[in-house]
Design an enzyme around this catalytic site. Structure first.
Site, PDB file in Angstrom:
ATOM      1  N   CYS A 126      44.126 -11.273  14.268  1.00  0.00           N
ATOM      2  CA  CYS A 126      44.327 -12.170  13.116  1.00  0.00           C
ATOM      3  C   CYS A 126      44.640 -11.413  11.820  1.00  0.00           C
ATOM      4  CB  CYS A 126      43.097 -13.050  12.912  1.00  0.00           C
ATOM      5  SG  CYS A 126      42.669 -13.983  14.378  1.00  0.00           S
ATOM      6  N   HIS A 266      42.006 -15.905   5.818  1.00  0.00           N
ATOM      7  CA  HIS A 266      42.212 -16.286   7.216  1.00  0.00           C
ATOM      8  C   HIS A 266      41.544 -17.647   7.448  1.00  0.00           C
ATOM      9  CE1 HIS A 266      42.750 -16.130  11.405  1.00  0.00           C
ATOM     10  NE2 HIS A 266      41.516 -15.794  11.730  1.00  0.00           N
ATOM     11  N   ASN A 296      42.897 -22.438  13.592  1.00  0.00           N
ATOM     12  CA  ASN A 296      43.103 -20.993  13.470  1.00  0.00           C
ATOM     13  C   ASN A 296      44.358 -20.609  14.259  1.00  0.00           C
ATOM     14  OD1 ASN A 296      43.007 -18.217  13.696  1.00  0.00           O
ATOM     15  ND2 ASN A 296      40.842 -18.120  14.252  1.00  0.00           N
TER      16      ASN A 296
HETATM   17  O1  UT7 Z   1      39.965 -15.381  14.256  1.00  0.00           O
HETATM   18  C1  UT7 Z   1      38.656 -15.189  14.682  1.00  0.00           C
HETATM   19  C2  UT7 Z   1      38.314 -16.235  15.678  1.00  0.00           C
HETATM   20  N1  UT7 Z   1      36.982 -16.653  15.829  1.00  0.00           N
HETATM   21  C3  UT7 Z   1      36.155 -17.126  14.865  1.00  0.00           C
HETATM   22  O2  UT7 Z   1      36.398 -17.080  13.705  1.00  0.00           O
HETATM   23  C4  UT7 Z   1      34.880 -17.734  15.344  1.00  0.00           C
HETATM   24  C5  UT7 Z   1      33.707 -17.473  14.448  1.00  0.00           C
HETATM   25  N2  UT7 Z   1      32.585 -18.284  14.859  1.00  0.00           N
HETATM   26  C6  UT7 Z   1      32.505 -19.603  14.558  1.00  0.00           C
HETATM   27  O3  UT7 Z   1      33.366 -20.141  13.891  1.00  0.00           O
HETATM   28  C7  UT7 Z   1      31.281 -20.367  15.038  1.00  0.00           C
HETATM   29  O4  UT7 Z   1      30.351 -19.468  15.583  1.00  0.00           O
HETATM   30  C8  UT7 Z   1      31.642 -21.463  16.077  1.00  0.00           C
HETATM   31  C9  UT7 Z   1      32.400 -22.601  15.400  1.00  0.00           C
HETATM   32  C10 UT7 Z   1      32.462 -20.886  17.208  1.00  0.00           C
HETATM   33  C11 UT7 Z   1      30.358 -22.043  16.655  1.00  0.00           C
HETATM   34  O5  UT7 Z   1      29.544 -22.561  15.616  1.00  0.00           O
HETATM   35  P1  UT7 Z   1      27.999 -22.220  15.574  1.00  0.00           P
HETATM   36  O6  UT7 Z   1      27.441 -22.901  14.404  1.00  0.00           O
HETATM   37  O7  UT7 Z   1      27.861 -20.727  15.625  1.00  0.00           O
HETATM   38  O8  UT7 Z   1      27.476 -22.914  16.869  1.00  0.00           O
HETATM   39  P2  UT7 Z   1      26.755 -22.253  18.155  1.00  0.00           P
HETATM   40  O9  UT7 Z   1      27.691 -21.411  18.918  1.00  0.00           O
HETATM   41  O10 UT7 Z   1      25.453 -21.667  17.707  1.00  0.00           O
HETATM   42  O11 UT7 Z   1      26.426 -23.550  18.970  1.00  0.00           O
HETATM   43  C12 UT7 Z   1      25.496 -24.512  18.511  1.00  0.00           C
HETATM   44  C13 UT7 Z   1      25.438 -25.630  19.528  1.00  0.00           C
HETATM   45  C14 UT7 Z   1      25.254 -25.133  20.955  1.00  0.00           C
HETATM   46  O12 UT7 Z   1      24.448 -26.060  21.641  1.00  0.00           O
HETATM   47  P3  UT7 Z   1      22.889 -25.751  21.904  1.00  0.00           P
HETATM   48  O13 UT7 Z   1      22.865 -24.477  22.695  1.00  0.00           O
HETATM   49  O14 UT7 Z   1      22.281 -25.607  20.558  1.00  0.00           O
HETATM   50  O15 UT7 Z   1      22.444 -26.956  22.661  1.00  0.00           O
HETATM   51  C15 UT7 Z   1      26.642 -25.178  21.530  1.00  0.00           C
HETATM   52  O16 UT7 Z   1      26.664 -25.326  22.909  1.00  0.00           O
HETATM   53  O17 UT7 Z   1      26.670 -26.336  19.510  1.00  0.00           O
HETATM   54  C16 UT7 Z   1      27.206 -26.399  20.825  1.00  0.00           C
HETATM   55  N3  UT7 Z   1      28.638 -26.427  20.753  1.00  0.00           N
HETATM   56  C17 UT7 Z   1      29.335 -27.568  20.631  1.00  0.00           C
HETATM   57  N4  UT7 Z   1      28.950 -28.859  20.554  1.00  0.00           N
HETATM   58  C18 UT7 Z   1      29.911 -29.782  20.431  1.00  0.00           C
HETATM   59  C19 UT7 Z   1      29.496 -25.380  20.786  1.00  0.00           C
HETATM   60  N5  UT7 Z   1      30.773 -25.823  20.676  1.00  0.00           N
HETATM   61  C20 UT7 Z   1      30.696 -27.180  20.582  1.00  0.00           C
HETATM   62  C21 UT7 Z   1      31.651 -28.195  20.452  1.00  0.00           C
HETATM   63  N6  UT7 Z   1      31.214 -29.462  20.371  1.00  0.00           N
HETATM   64  N7  UT7 Z   1      32.979 -27.924  20.402  1.00  0.00           N
END
Ligand code: UT7
Length: 357
Positions: A126, A266, A296
């Site tokens: 990116c 970004h 993204n």
């Molecule tokens: O160019 C670089 C590319 N990547 C990035 O920039 C990614 C950087 N990271 C992020 O943007 C965030 O970490 C995410 C958006 C990917 C995830 O957000 P988060 O606040 O870190 O959520 P998490 O991974 O801690 O997940 C929280 C909960 C989980 O459920 P449990 O275990 O608490 O029951 C996930 O399974 O949210 C769940 N979850 C979802 N729920 C509904 C994860 N993805 C989804 C979804 N819809 N799409």
């Protein structure tokens, strides 16, 4: 996280550049959060609250990165009042090249009808467009090229596991292009900061498809040809690396945050930008954000946002602007420059020895 393990910190000055034209290409197919609700266990509310993304564009079979990049390039040329013949070099930033080789830049050269100028790709995930921008700025400043086409083009929909809700809601397809020429004022203090820390490679990568782990039916069955990400870790690395890169860029230029008219970050997650805004005490209005429409698009995020900031008059001639990014690698980068649009009519072909001539 400390960006540099070296005590020797080079003063990274950016030569003055003029952006003579920009362009974008975005596929017409829109995939909304509501569409995704029907594909995986997710909700519009979760995606909106956790990322700021509402919809993204998805390319069709014909819309390859080179096809989208060529369309964006032709618009940039038109906006610059130039023809493909005027270009002296093409640099393409992409993580999803049309083919492993030849480069996507070579396809774009052929598609837009440019001369047999050098053309190559850059891979910094990116951060790729910023790496390419810094490189192009230095090349134009030497006089080896008058006009350089820099493209960020991605078809991330092809490397996403559409059954994985953790990743499939985040990304989209598209391309952006900018044509860069040298500025006249050699005394302006402008700056850049680019870097990488390979120790974090496992936080965001595609395991198979390269020479280390070639594509086999077994690897495909294990979904190793898709993007793998440790979201939470990437989130933290993103904020730390963009914050430090931005601060170094300002320091190198001898500028303060008050001098900056617009920051083009970004477009990965709105919460990352909000965290940056809070940590650095920058009003959120200073950040240009369009991720709600496109998600993204990796190396295409910055040139797409730059073009939209220009055409919406969010940035104007003479404004000091900063582009800042991070990506897999991990990589990061920022550039601080004075936005100038003027065409370089005074540069005559015979005045300079061009690359490859
Ligand atoms: O160019 C670089 C590319 N990547 C990035 O920039 C990614 C950087 N990271 C992020 O943007 C965030 O970490 C995410 C958006 C990917 C995830 O957000 P988060 O606040 O870190 O959520 P998490 O991974 O801690 O997940 C929280 C909960 C989980 O459920 P449990 O275990 O608490 O029951 C996930 O399974 O949210 C769940 N979850 C979802 N729920 C509904 C994860 N993805 C989804 C979804 N819809 N799409």
């Amino acid at each position: 996280m400390n960006l540099s393990k070296s005590t020797k910190e080079p003063l990274c000055q950016l030569p003055e550049v003029v952006i003579v034209g920009t362009g974008t290409y975005l596929p017409s197919k829109i995939l909304t959060n509501y569409d995704l609700e029907k594909m995986v266990d997710t909700t519009d509310q979760w995606i909106t609250e956790r990322t700021g993304i509402k919809e993204r564009r998805i390319a069709n079979e014909k819309e390859t990165p080179s096809e989208m990049g060529a369309e964006a390039a032709l618009i940039a040329l038109q906006n610059a009042g130039l023809t493909p013949e005027d270009l002296d070099l093409i640099i393409v930033a992409t993580t999803t090249p049309d083919t492993i080789f030849p480069s996507t830049a070579c396809y774009i050269q052929q598609k837009i009808g440019a001369r047999t100028i050098p053309a190559f790709d850059i891979q910094a995930a990116c951060s790729g467009f910023i790496y390419a921008f810094v490189l192009a700025s230095h090349i134009v400043s030497t006089g080896s090229a008058r006009y350089i086409l820099v493209v960020g083009a991605e078809k991330l929909s092809t490397i996403i596991d559409w059954t994985d809700r953790n990743t499939c809601v985040l990304f989209g397809d598209g391309a952006g292009a900018a044509i860069i020429a040298a500025g006249k004022d050699k005394n302006k203090r402008l700056s850049f900061n680019i870097g990488a820390d390979g120790s974090h490679w496992q936080t965001l990568y595609i395991p198979a498809g390269g020479s280390k782990l070639p594509l086999t039916p077994q690897n495909i069955n294990h979904k190793l040809h898709y993007l793998h990400m440790v979201g939470k870790k990437v989130f933290k690395l993103a904020i730390d690396s963009m914050e430090q890169s931005l601060l170094r860029c300002l320091k190198n230029a001898g500028r303060s945050l008050e001098d900056i008219a617009c920051i083009i970050p970004h477009q990965a997650n709105l919460r990352i930008i909000e965290a940056l805004s809070q940590r650095l005490h920058i009003p959120s209005e200073k950040f240009f954000v369009n991720m709600e429409k496109y998600g993204n698009t990796s190396s295409a995020c910055i040139p797409i946002a730059l073009h939209e900031a220009i055409i919406s008059n969010r940035i104007k001639d003479g404004d000091i602007i900063v582009l800042v990014s991070f990506g897999a690698g991990i990589t990061w980068g920022s550039v601080l420059f004075e936005y100038k649009t003027k065409k370089m009519e005074s540069l005559k072909k015979e005045e300079i020895a061009l690359i490859g001539q």
